[in-house]
Design an enzyme around this catalytic site. Structure first.
Site, PDB file in Angstrom:
ATOM      1  N   LYS B  69       7.767  11.183 -11.071  1.00  0.00           N
ATOM      2  CA  LYS B  69       8.637  10.027 -11.260  1.00  0.00           C
ATOM      3  C   LYS B  69       9.029   9.966 -12.738  1.00  0.00           C
ATOM      4  CE  LYS B  69       8.539   5.006 -10.254  1.00  0.00           C
ATOM      5  NZ  LYS B  69       7.658   3.913  -9.754  1.00  0.00           N
ATOM      6  N   SER B 144       9.674   1.187  -6.174  1.00  0.00           N
ATOM      7  CA  SER B 144      10.537   1.833  -7.133  1.00  0.00           C
ATOM      8  C   SER B 144      10.441   3.359  -7.147  1.00  0.00           C
ATOM      9  CB  SER B 144      10.236   1.311  -8.539  1.00  0.00           C
ATOM     10  OG  SER B 144       8.926   1.687  -8.921  1.00  0.00           O
ATOM     11  N   SER B 168       5.151   0.134  -5.286  1.00  0.00           N
ATOM     12  CA  SER B 168       6.200   1.111  -5.592  1.00  0.00           C
ATOM     13  C   SER B 168       5.933   2.534  -5.112  1.00  0.00           C
ATOM     14  CB  SER B 168       6.469   1.136  -7.092  1.00  0.00           C
ATOM     15  OG  SER B 168       7.251   0.016  -7.445  1.00  0.00           O
TER      16      SER B 168
END
Lengths: 472, 480, 95
Positions: B69, B144, B168
């Protein structure tokens, strides 16, 4: 109306650690901009603080010496504000649970200053103006250097009391090894909170905070200026505005900082990156037991045990290294008063002649003790000893070797002295006559002549004795 | 079966046996990325594969392509948090997890898209554009860590490292039919994770299976001297501990997670998952967890407060993007931050600033920290009775793109099943447990007590032995 | 809790953000809605509950006072939008 000045101090002291409070960069003073930095102290994204254990030890030590209550649990909080000297845009400090509280410092004359709290925090960086570009450069070398902030109650009534407190604080922290307290390097800095009120009033007036005070002189003058300014305002029927003011050394005046900088809502909250500090009773006992002897105790002891005059004790304890040097000297068998005299005269003189600090001195107590012993044994006269001292001072040279190499050993051979005395008396009949006529001055002249013949290496005591004997 | 349909452990096995070379694995992944990226926008940065790790990397995942990420710092590779304000920020340090995975032979192919600064539930707030759900490109991949979940679902990498502050990792995993785990707070070092809310952030794996997650966590977990909140507990051994045996285990279903607001198809799928666990020997029982009412407000107060402070360092001075046209320092700050942050980030910064500001701290921030204590105590009590809890991950399946951004409060409320876990520091895993009538994936969440990561993984492992939801790929493979 | 535009101005100033009027109006309404929802917490009796900042009771996590060489300055400054003489450059701060 007569006015009373009421002052409280916030003193920031840089701790004498090797590394910064939350990263392992050096705390060494100076260095090219941004060369004592790493991603952590530069506030790079994703980096995290790790507390330096020595910071806790020094803060607690200071707290104990200032008679504070040490908090069994203390925590770090974030103080949020934007400024380019603060790369994370928050300073890690302590608001809710500071490490020490409720202390007291005796500043002499029966006056005690109460300590409100003592907390740990990180220093900010330095901003340097570039006049060519008319812009500012950021140097983060000081960023993250550990500080303690010591906050007093508003207990001061004069600049003199403030200076007495700061001197005491400085001496104490230096003795503890907590800080070098060099004001010129910013390792001891002061913010002064000042208000005035009519004498007899119990209420505090509106205060202003003065920043940027980096010398005792600046502090005294700023206090005098600000008290006068506030009194004049009040006497004119105006009011004092609570604000932060900056002391301008050059203009000898304080002036208000922009109101924007005054808008302070720091939004403190517990730093989620740092677990709390919990101190065990055993840890505190250990630190208490290992607290070094402070200057005032040393002074009392030197007077009581060794009969040193107050003046001597003041001089010797003015620096911890000197006091330690002195004690080592005495431990080596040197007479305390003799040792004190040498330190106050020759050691301080040589330090100043070489522009050295006591802590940078190479000379060992053993060397000086040997020199003093040679004088005491009558093998070196004092004037020669001073010359030897000057010769060995810088490099801590070998006293015996130097004396031997330069043939400086004192003539204590009474036979040799006798021969010389006889020659001198024979050659100076007029002086002998003068002396017999009662002119004592002539005796000194004769001693001088003998010493001259002996190249100054004779023991004055022996010369005196032999002369008196011969003159009958 | 195509390479990209394998689990990370299966590929690792083929790499070890020599059946597949490292180059073939990387090329297969890159081909998938070339094909899928234009459609799902999972990647922010695609990098060349790094040089092979030192010989002897013992991890069963050595040589398996993966990605991070884009809020995880990677030395020499730009790390953007999907925000304009970070510009081309390129760290000169690796996150601890990056170091550890690299040493274990991980092959990183790049950085994954996300909600800006991990603030969002749909990965639509990225300055690089929204991530699209490989199961339905008109829908959100979740957030997210949407890029991470989408990339794994689309077979672009075999696993990804995400971060989870309030769900997330778990929620996008559920939306994309992959397995995602948020381990116990403190078991994975946060050093190098660009902070959103420091007391809640935790990194974890997204992969096809619980076993893959266990293998990745075996590498990621462990005390790190650079993170003061990292726990000094034994790490490793998770993969080896998996048996799937649930006999004697008590699983609690918090009734407050199955009430109003939960989509009927999601409820049915999660309850069906409970039956599978029961068949493996667990007992399942409903119980009341009334603190659920307070978890969302407590979460948003704490997360936004910390975020307002954590994101203050982005000011255009030291790194990242700087606005133009400023006259003085104040304007430099204000213009950079106003133009550099997106709307959702600004909203959370303002909210966080408000709850910490003078006069409101006690009523909001302190109250939230007290509520957190109450929530933790409620979970502690639940775990006196149950070994694990089972809940939905999200109230619905993946929403249409654009649907969520119009009403921020509604979006916050959709985090209800996941945020309590972060507040209480617990381990939790999201696993695929079915599809709704539109063919969209549904996830179930297993929550364990603090440091009960192995038990969570084991239950999911058992579930996956008896089901094949986790082995399904969107639209039969190639046409991502 | 009523959120006014003045409050939004104040917290914007603290956050170094400046919302255009239209955005400010919308943000004020949204924050009001969110804060009103947060007031749900008032229903929970937390009197006597100690606020919890760290979820696990860690304490005294420290490192020893040993110097590690600092970072490479060029690397540390490499991301700076304006750099001169080994430092970041900002508009002048000294009055």
């Amino acid at each position: 109306m007569t006015w009373e000045t009421v002052i409280g101090l916030e003193t920031h002291v840089e701790l004498a650690t090797r590394t910064k409070i939350f990263c392992s960069c050096t705390t060494e003073f100076g260095g090219a901009p941004n060369t004592h930095c790493c991603p952590v102290c530069m506030g790079m994204p994703g980096t995290l603080p790790v507390l330096n254990e020595k910071v806790v030890e020094l803060a607690v030590t200071a707290g104990l010496a200032l008679n504070c209550a040490i908090a069994p649990v203390s925590r770090f909080d974030r103080k949020n504000y934007f400024y380019p000297d603060l790369p994370k845009a928050y300073q890690i400090s302590q608001l809710y649970l500071p490490i020490a509280r409720d202390g007291a410092v005796d500043i002499g004359g029966g006056k005690t200053i109460r300590i409100h709290e003592l907390h740990m925090e990180e220093d900010a960086g330095k901003l340097v103006h570039d006049p060519w570009l008319d812009q500012t450069l950021t140097d983060y070398n000081r960023c993250g250097v550990p500080l303690i902030e010591i906050v007093t109650e508003p207990d001061f009534r004069s600049a003199e009391e403030v200076i007495a407190y700061l001197e005491k604080l400085k001496e104490t922290l230096q003795y503890l090894g907590v800080s070098d307290c060099k004001m010129q390097e910013g390792s001891l800095r002061c913010d002064v909170n000042l208000s005035v009120r009519p004498v007899g009033s119990a209420e505090l007036g509106t205060r202003t905070e003065m920043k940027n005070l980096n010398s005792f002189k600046a502090i005294s003058r700023a206090i005098a200026y600000e008290a006068r300014r506030q009194i004049e305002l009040l006497e004119e029927g105006k009011r004092v505005v609570q604000e932060t003011r900056r002391w301008d050394e050059n203009k000898d005046a304080t002036y208000a900082m922009r109101s924007k900088e005054n808008a302070q809502d720091y939004r403190y909250f517990p730093d989620p990156d740092l677990p709390g500090v919990e101190l065990s009773g055993a840890y505190l006992e250990h630190l208490k037991a290992s607290l070094p002897e402070l200057a005032e105790h040393k002074r009392a002891r030197y007077q009581a045990d060794w009969g040193l005059p107050a003046y001597d004790t003041e001089m010797i304890t003015s620096q911890k290294t000197l006091a330690e040097f002195f004690e080592a000297l005495v431990a080596l068998g040197t007479d305390p008063k003799q040792g004190a005299n040498w330190i106050m005269g020759q050691v301080l003189g040589q330090l100043s002649a070489h522009g050295l600090e006591a802590k940078d001195m190479k000379l060992t107590p053993a060397t000086l003790a040997r020199l003093i012993a040679l004088v005491k044994e009558g093998r070196l006269n004092r004037n020669t000893a001073v010359k030897v001292f000057e010769a060995v001072f810088v490099t801590d040279g070998d006293v015996d070797a130097y004396v031997k190499e330069h043939g400086l050993e004192q003539v204590s051979d009474a036979g040799l002295v006798e021969t010389v005395v006889e020659q001198v008396l024979a050659a100076n009949e007029k002086s002998v006559a003068d002396l017999k006529a009662g002119k004592e001055k002539a005796f000194g002249f004769l001693v001088g002549q003998v010493m001259r013949q002996l190249k100054g290496q004779a023991s004055p005591a022996v010369v005196n004795q032999v002369l008196r004997d011969k003159l009958g | 079966m195509e390479l990209f349909e394998l689990t990370a452990l299966e590929l690792g096995e083929k790499l070890r046996s020599g059946e597949v070379t490292r180059e073939e694995a990387v090329e297969a992944a890159r081909a998938r990325i070339r094909a899928a990226q234009p459609a799902n926008n999972a990647f922010v940065t695609v990098t060349e594969a790094p040089a092979p790790a030192a010989e002897g990397a013992a991890s069963p995942l050595a040589g398996v392509p993966m990605a991070y990420k884009d809020n995880i710092c990677t030395r020499g590779v730009r790390t953007t948090c999907a925000s304009k304000i970070l510009g081309d920020f390129t760290p000169c340090y690796d996150a601890t997890v990056v170091e550890r995975l690299a040493a274990a032979g991980a092959v990183s192919l790049g950085k994954l898209n996300m909600d800006e600064f991990a603030m969002g539930s749909t990965s639509e707030t990225s300055c690089f554009g929204a991530v699209k759900n490989p199961w339905d490109l008109t829908r959100a991949a979740g957030g997210s860590s949407g890029g991470a979940a989408a990339a794994v679902a689309a077979g672009e990498v075999w696993y990804a490292i995400g971060s989870d502050t309030g769900g997330s990792i778990r929620q996008p995993a559920a939306y994309c039919s992959v397995t995602g785990m948020k381990p116990t707070y403190g078991t994975v070092s946060r050093y190098g994770l660009i902070a959103y809310a420091s007391s809640l952030d935790q990194m974890g794996p997204i992969a096809r299976s619980a076993a893959d997650c266990a293998a990745v966590l075996d590498v990621m977990m462990g005390k790190d001297a650079r993170d003061s909140t990292s726990l000094d507990v034994p790490a490793g051994g998770l993969l080896a501990s998996l048996t799937g045996d649930l006999r004697g285990k008590k699983i609690g279903l918090p009734a407050d997670c199955f009430g109003d607001g939960l989509d009927g198809e999601v409820r049915s799928a999660v309850l069906a998952a409970a039956e599978v666990l029961k068949a493996r020997g667990a007992t399942v029982e409903e119980f009341a967890l009334p603190v659920m009412e307070y978890v969302v407000p407590a979460y948003y107060i704490i997360a936004c407060a910390e975020a307002s402070s954590n994101l203050s360092r982005f000011d255009g001075v030291k790194y990242g993007w700087r606005a133009e046209g400023y006259e003085d320092l104040g304007e430099l700050y204000t213009r950079t931050r106003t133009q550099g942050f997106g709307t959702e980030v600004k909203r959370r910064i303002l909210l966080g600033t408000f709850v910490l500001s003078s006069g409101y701290y006690d009523a909001y921030y302190k109250k939230a920290l007290q509520t957190k204590a109450v929530i933790k105590a409620a979970f502690d009590r639940a775990f006196e009775q149950y070994d694990l809890l089972l809940t939905p991950v999200a109230p619905t399946t993946a929403p249409k793109l654009g649907e969520s951004l119009t009403d921020p409060l509604k979006m916050y409320l959709s985090d209800i099943y996941t945020v309590s876990v972060n507040l209480a520091g617990l381990p939790a895993l999201s696993m695929p447990c079915g599809f709704d009538s539109k063919g969209l994936p549904i996830g179930a969440q297993l929550i364990g007590p603090a440091l009960g990561d192995a038990a969570v993984l084991n239950a999911a492992y058992g579930f996956q032995l008896d089901t094949d939801y986790h082995r399904q790929s969107p639209k039969g493979g190639d046409e991502v | 809790m009523k959120i006014t535009e003045e409050m939004v101005d104040y917290i914007s100033q603290l956050s170094r953000l400046q919302l255009p009027q239209e955005e400010k109006t919308a943000m004020t309404a949204q924050l009001e809605g969110i804060v009103a929802y947060m007031d749900v917490l008032n229903r929970l009796d937390t009197s006597g509950v100690e606020p919890v900042s760290h979820i696990f009771p860690l304490k005294n996590v420290t490192r020893s006072d040993e110097v590690v060489p600092s970072g490479d300055r060029e690397e540390l400054l490499a991301n700076g939008p304006a750099v001169k003489d080994g430092a970041f450059l900002v508009p002048k701060t000294v009055e």
